[in-house]
Design a protein around this motif. Structure first.
Motif, PDB file in Angstrom:
ATOM      1  N   GLU A 103       0.750  -1.182  -0.066  1.00 53.35           N
ATOM      2  CA  GLU A 103       0.091  -0.217  -0.088  1.00 53.35           C
ATOM      3  C   GLU A 103       0.849   1.213  -0.020  1.00 53.35           C
ATOM      4  OE1 GLU A 103      -2.692  -0.140   3.036  1.00 53.35           O
ATOM      5  OE2 GLU A 103      -4.014  -1.713   2.406  1.00 53.35           O
ATOM      6  N   LYS A 104       2.135   1.231   0.541  1.00 48.81           N
ATOM      7  CA  LYS A 104       3.018   2.248   0.690  1.00 48.81           C
ATOM      8  C   LYS A 104       4.350   1.970   0.390  1.00 48.81           C
ATOM      9  CE  LYS A 104       0.418   4.056   4.540  1.00 48.81           C
ATOM     10  NZ  LYS A 104       0.256   4.571   5.946  1.00 48.81           N
ATOM     11  N   PRO A 105       4.692   1.896  -0.974  1.00 51.02           N
ATOM     12  CA  PRO A 105       6.041   1.190  -1.480  1.00 51.02           C
ATOM     13  C   PRO A 105       6.781   2.663  -1.863  1.00 51.02           C
ATOM     14  CG  PRO A 105       4.531   1.088  -3.470  1.00 51.02           C
ATOM     15  CD  PRO A 105       3.520   1.519  -2.111  1.00 51.02           C
ATOM     16  N   ILE A 106       8.139   2.619  -1.901  1.00 49.18           N
ATOM     17  CA  ILE A 106       9.053   3.623  -2.317  1.00 49.18           C
ATOM     18  C   ILE A 106      10.146   2.738  -2.809  1.00 49.18           C
ATOM     19  CG2 ILE A 106       8.646   5.214  -0.534  1.00 49.18           C
ATOM     20  CD1 ILE A 106      11.190   4.689   0.758  1.00 49.18           C
ATOM     21  N   LYS A 119       4.501   4.856 -10.944  1.00 45.93           N
ATOM     22  CA  LYS A 119       4.266   6.104 -10.278  1.00 45.93           C
ATOM     23  C   LYS A 119       4.782   6.061  -8.661  1.00 45.93           C
ATOM     24  CE  LYS A 119       1.998   7.960 -13.622  1.00 45.93           C
ATOM     25  NZ  LYS A 119       2.522   8.963 -14.549  1.00 45.93           N
ATOM     26  N   ILE A 120       5.688   5.042  -8.371  1.00 42.02           N
ATOM     27  CA  ILE A 120       5.978   4.803  -7.211  1.00 42.02           C
ATOM     28  C   ILE A 120       7.096   5.944  -6.714  1.00 42.02           C
ATOM     29  CG2 ILE A 120       7.298   3.318  -5.590  1.00 42.02           C
ATOM     30  CD1 ILE A 120       6.487   1.148  -7.283  1.00 42.02           C
ATOM     31  N   PRO A 121       6.971   6.604  -5.353  1.00 44.61           N
ATOM     32  CA  PRO A 121       7.924   7.458  -5.174  1.00 44.61           C
ATOM     33  C   PRO A 121       9.230   7.126  -4.947  1.00 44.61           C
ATOM     34  CG  PRO A 121       5.982   7.723  -3.580  1.00 44.61           C
ATOM     35  CD  PRO A 121       5.914   6.210  -4.448  1.00 44.61           C
ATOM     36  N   VAL A 122      10.131   8.055  -5.328  1.00 51.32           N
ATOM     37  CA  VAL A 122      11.788   7.695  -5.555  1.00 51.32           C
ATOM     38  C   VAL A 122      12.581   8.407  -4.691  1.00 51.32           C
ATOM     39  CG1 VAL A 122      13.804   7.777  -6.787  1.00 51.32           C
ATOM     40  CG2 VAL A 122      11.334   7.093  -8.010  1.00 51.32           C
ATOM     41  N   THR A 123      13.388   7.636  -3.726  1.00 49.86           N
ATOM     42  CA  THR A 123      14.419   8.392  -3.082  1.00 49.86           C
ATOM     43  C   THR A 123      15.677   7.661  -3.795  1.00 49.86           C
ATOM     44  OG1 THR A 123      14.493   6.755  -1.245  1.00 49.86           O
ATOM     45  CG2 THR A 123      12.820   8.413  -1.030  1.00 49.86           C
ATOM     46  N   THR A 124      16.811   8.345  -3.241  1.00 55.07           N
ATOM     47  CA  THR A 124      17.999   7.876  -3.745  1.00 55.07           C
ATOM     48  C   THR A 124      19.255   7.921  -2.798  1.00 55.07           C
ATOM     49  OG1 THR A 124      18.871  10.125  -4.262  1.00 55.07           O
ATOM     50  CG2 THR A 124      17.282   9.220  -5.970  1.00 55.07           C
ATOM     51  N   SER A 125      20.183   7.103  -3.118  1.00 51.34           N
ATOM     52  CA  SER A 125      21.511   7.187  -2.285  1.00 51.34           C
ATOM     53  C   SER A 125      22.171   8.440  -2.795  1.00 51.34           C
ATOM     54  CB  SER A 125      22.243   6.047  -2.515  1.00 51.34           C
ATOM     55  OG  SER A 125      22.845   6.103  -4.167  1.00 51.34           O
ATOM     56  N   ASN A 169      10.206  12.618  -7.092  1.00 56.01           N
ATOM     57  CA  ASN A 169      11.594  12.494  -6.597  1.00 56.01           C
ATOM     58  C   ASN A 169      11.675  13.086  -4.938  1.00 56.01           C
ATOM     59  OD1 ASN A 169      14.293  12.056  -5.813  1.00 56.01           O
ATOM     60  ND2 ASN A 169      15.081  12.802  -7.586  1.00 56.01           N
ATOM     61  N   LEU A 170      11.761  12.237  -4.133  1.00 58.04           N
ATOM     62  CA  LEU A 170      11.602  12.899  -2.744  1.00 58.04           C
ATOM     63  C   LEU A 170      13.042  13.190  -2.097  1.00 58.04           C
ATOM     64  CD1 LEU A 170       9.219  10.602  -1.115  1.00 58.04           C
ATOM     65  CD2 LEU A 170       8.745  12.623  -2.282  1.00 58.04           C
ATOM     66  N   GLY A 171      14.217  12.872  -3.228  1.00 56.92           N
ATOM     67  CA  GLY A 171      15.498  13.483  -2.869  1.00 56.92           C
ATOM     68  C   GLY A 171      16.107  12.350  -1.941  1.00 56.92           C
ATOM     69  N   GLU A 178      -3.782   7.102  -2.398  1.00 57.38           N
ATOM     70  CA  GLU A 178      -3.924   7.472  -1.038  1.00 57.38           C
ATOM     71  C   GLU A 178      -2.508   7.603  -0.577  1.00 57.38           C
ATOM     72  OE1 GLU A 178      -5.658   4.917  -2.151  1.00 57.38           O
ATOM     73  OE2 GLU A 178      -7.862   5.623  -1.956  1.00 57.38           O
ATOM     74  N   TRP A 179      -1.609   6.742  -0.872  1.00 56.16           N
ATOM     75  CA  TRP A 179      -0.294   6.972  -0.603  1.00 56.16           C
ATOM     76  C   TRP A 179       0.324   8.339  -0.978  1.00 56.16           C
ATOM     77  CZ3 TRP A 179       3.149   6.457   2.778  1.00 56.16           C
ATOM     78  CH2 TRP A 179       4.646   6.358   2.597  1.00 56.16           C
ATOM     79  N   ILE A 180       0.133   8.616  -2.111  1.00 59.09           N
ATOM     80  CA  ILE A 180       0.647   9.856  -2.813  1.00 59.09           C
ATOM     81  C   ILE A 180       0.114  10.851  -1.875  1.00 59.09           C
ATOM     82  CG2 ILE A 180       0.719  11.202  -4.900  1.00 59.09           C
ATOM     83  CD1 ILE A 180       2.252   8.628  -4.908  1.00 59.09           C
ATOM     84  N   GLU A 181      -1.203  11.064  -1.662  1.00 61.72           N
ATOM     85  CA  GLU A 181      -1.877  12.015  -1.045  1.00 61.72           C
ATOM     86  C   GLU A 181      -1.411  12.313   0.203  1.00 61.72           C
ATOM     87  OE1 GLU A 181      -6.042  11.195  -1.288  1.00 61.72           O
ATOM     88  OE2 GLU A 181      -6.178  11.606  -3.229  1.00 61.72           O
TER      89      GLU A 181
END
Length: 527
Positions: free
Chosen positions: A201-204, A228-234, A248-250, A328-331
């Motif tokens: 339900e809440k993947p990244i 559309k899965i949120p992205v974070t990075t090393s 991209n959440l950074g 819902e996860w994006i919101e």
């Protein structure tokens, strides 16, 4: 048997055929044959002023291009000087090839002049440390090195050749031995990954720099667009998709934003793509439901580990009907409030944080920024949003001082249209200051910012936090302006923001080397 080429000539010819354009090096007695072959090749040799600098230049070139950076040194002290940069590249899985000469094979191991067991020295800081003693061995070693890269296994490789071996005739009629291939993804594994995404339900996604080195950026972007899965990075994958993109959440882990931290803490599935999941990256991860895709088993940090080339698995995943993340996860993520901007403290001299904010305002999509160990990486990380991958480079796994100047040289050859900002401290710059000669010789568009607090600032801060008296952290610096001018590089002392802004604009317009010595207050960085 064909004897029209010797081993040294075959080495350079093979590198050229595999797309190597530059070799960063320093000549010596035990690599004369290699240098003669290099002289006659299309590969451009970049004469550095120290072997450590040669590795750092090759390292930055590789981080940007995703291809092998190559460096060359003589035996004994020349080869030993490569070790610092090699260790930094090894910690960050950067694809580089190190080549050195060695003493003659008939006296090897007899404790003669400059004889040392170099292969044992390099073994723990390379994927493989090769000792070439025949044409067949060289051919197989080179083939293996480039095959590793195609399979998505990256890091430093070391090739050692005694000077007499380099002159041996090359035999083109021998059997080629290939190492075991990384297996292609199975349909069952593809289906299992997709099933995990559907049930989440809440993947990244945590994206690592292995995506860059596997030439899988476009496949990664396609996967992100479809799911559309949120992205974070090393740290080393920052900008793999623009950090101005809402998806991209950074930066993940240390120095991450409040939105990134809370998103990671609430995630019920982590897709770890081509990242080793270091302790810094894992800082805010709460779930055990992690799918890690990596070619190195030593990086395994979870039960669901898939030893695949990230490019291969992304191609297969993109061929399937991929589920999209729920709205819902994006919101929920969008509702997370962002932190208020940091308010720098008032200082008598220039505040280093304010200075760095001003420098970042001058950077655009055609700027690449190289960081050095010290106080500066923190502020550059906190205040930057990157437009492209490897736009901000820092060897964070090892953190050697003196990286910025030589790395800016490699970056200049990797991105010929970019302005390079080489940012460093008054301690770090003196580790490799001789590389100003190279920047000057090639008239590279490198703008050097020395953030000068007349101190080893980070060490001083640790002493302060330990309630220890400050000891051996104050620096009596030379006149950096005169040093730069001695290398025929324009230079300015900066004591005001207005002066900084005006002169940086001029330096960018000129596209020539320029050094700025910026005197700042010695204050603690946020930890």
């Amino acid at each position: 048997m064909t004897e029209d080429k010797n081993i040294a000539e075959h080495l350079i010819e093979t590198l050229e055929k595999n797309g190597v354009k530059y070799i960063f090096g320093y000549p010596g007695e035990q690599v004369l044959a290699i240098y003669e072959a290099l002289r006659k090749s299309k590969i451009q040799h970049i004469l550095m002023r120290h072997e450590q600098a040669a590795v750092h230049a090759a390292d930055a070139y590789a981080r940007i291009t995703g291809e092998y950076g190559v460096c060359l040194a003589t035996a004994g002290p020349g080869a030993m000087n490569l070790t610092m940069g090699t260790a930094a590249a090894y910690k960050d899985n950067v694809p580089i090839i190190l080549i050195s000469g060695d003493v003659a094979s008939n006296v090897k191991g007899q404790d003669t002049f400059q004889d040392i067991d170099l292969n044992s020295v390099f073994k723990p800081i390379t994927i493989k440390s090769y000792k070439v003693n025949s044409p067949e061995k060289l051919q197989n070693n080179i083939n293996e090195i480039f095959k590793y890269k195609k399979d998505g296994i990256t890091g430093p490789f070391y090739i050692n050749m005694s000077k007499d071996i380099q002159y041996k005739p090359h035999n083109t009629h021998h059997k080629i031995i290939e190492h075991e291939k990384i297996k292609l993804p199975t349909q069952n594994d593809i289906e299992d990954i997709i099933k995990s995404i559907k049930e989440s339900e809440k993947p990244i996604i945590i994206a690592g720099s292995g995506i860059i080195y596997a030439d899988a950026i476009e496949e990664f972007k396609e996967f992100v667009k479809k799911t559309k899965i949120p992205v974070t990075t090393s740290y080393h994958a920052r900008g793999i998709i623009s950090e101005k993109d809402p998806q991209n959440l950074g930066l993940q882990g240390n120095r991450s934003t409040e939105k990134n931290r809370k998103t990671t803490e609430n995630a019920d599935l982590i897709l770890a793509f081509a990242t080793k999941l270091s302790e810094r990256t894992m800082k805010n991860v709460k779930t055990d439901n992690i799918i890690q895709i990596n070619t190195k088993e030593e990086h395994q940090k979870c039960d669901k580990f898939y030893k695949y080339n990230i490019k291969d698995i992304l191609i297969r995943l993109n061929e399937e009907q991929l589920p999209q993340v729920n709205h819902e996860w994006i919101e929920e993520i969008e509702k997370i409030k962002t932190e208020k901007p940091r308010k720098p403290q008032d200082t008598q001299k220039l505040n280093p944080e304010v200075v760095i904010q001003e420098i970042l305002k001058k950077a655009d999509e055609n700027t690449t920024i190289i960081l050095d160990a010290g106080t500066t990486p923190t502020y550059f990380t906190l205040h930057s949003k990157l437009d492209k991958h490897s736009q901000m480079i820092f060897p964070g796994g090892f953190g050697p001082m003196g990286y910025s100047l030589p790395a800016s040289i490699g970056a200049s050859f990797a991105r010929e249209n970019d302005i390079i900002f080489a940012t460093t401290g008054d301690g770090s710059v003196q580790m490799t200051i001789e590389e100003l000669a190279v920047i000057s010789r090639y008239q590279l568009p490198v703008i050097i910012f020395i953030i000068n607090n007349q101190s080893l600032g980070i060490i001083k801060q640790w002493q302060d936090m330990a309630n220890n008296p400050n000891y051996e952290v104050s620096l009596d610096n030379p006149d950096f302006i005169k040093i730069a001018e001695a290398y025929d590089i324009k230079a300015d002392n900066i004591s005001s923001l207005d002066e900084l802004n005006t002169k940086v604009d001029q330096a960018i317009a000129e596209r020539k080397p320029h050094l700025f010595n910026i005197e700042v207050e010695n204050i603690h960085i946020p930890l």
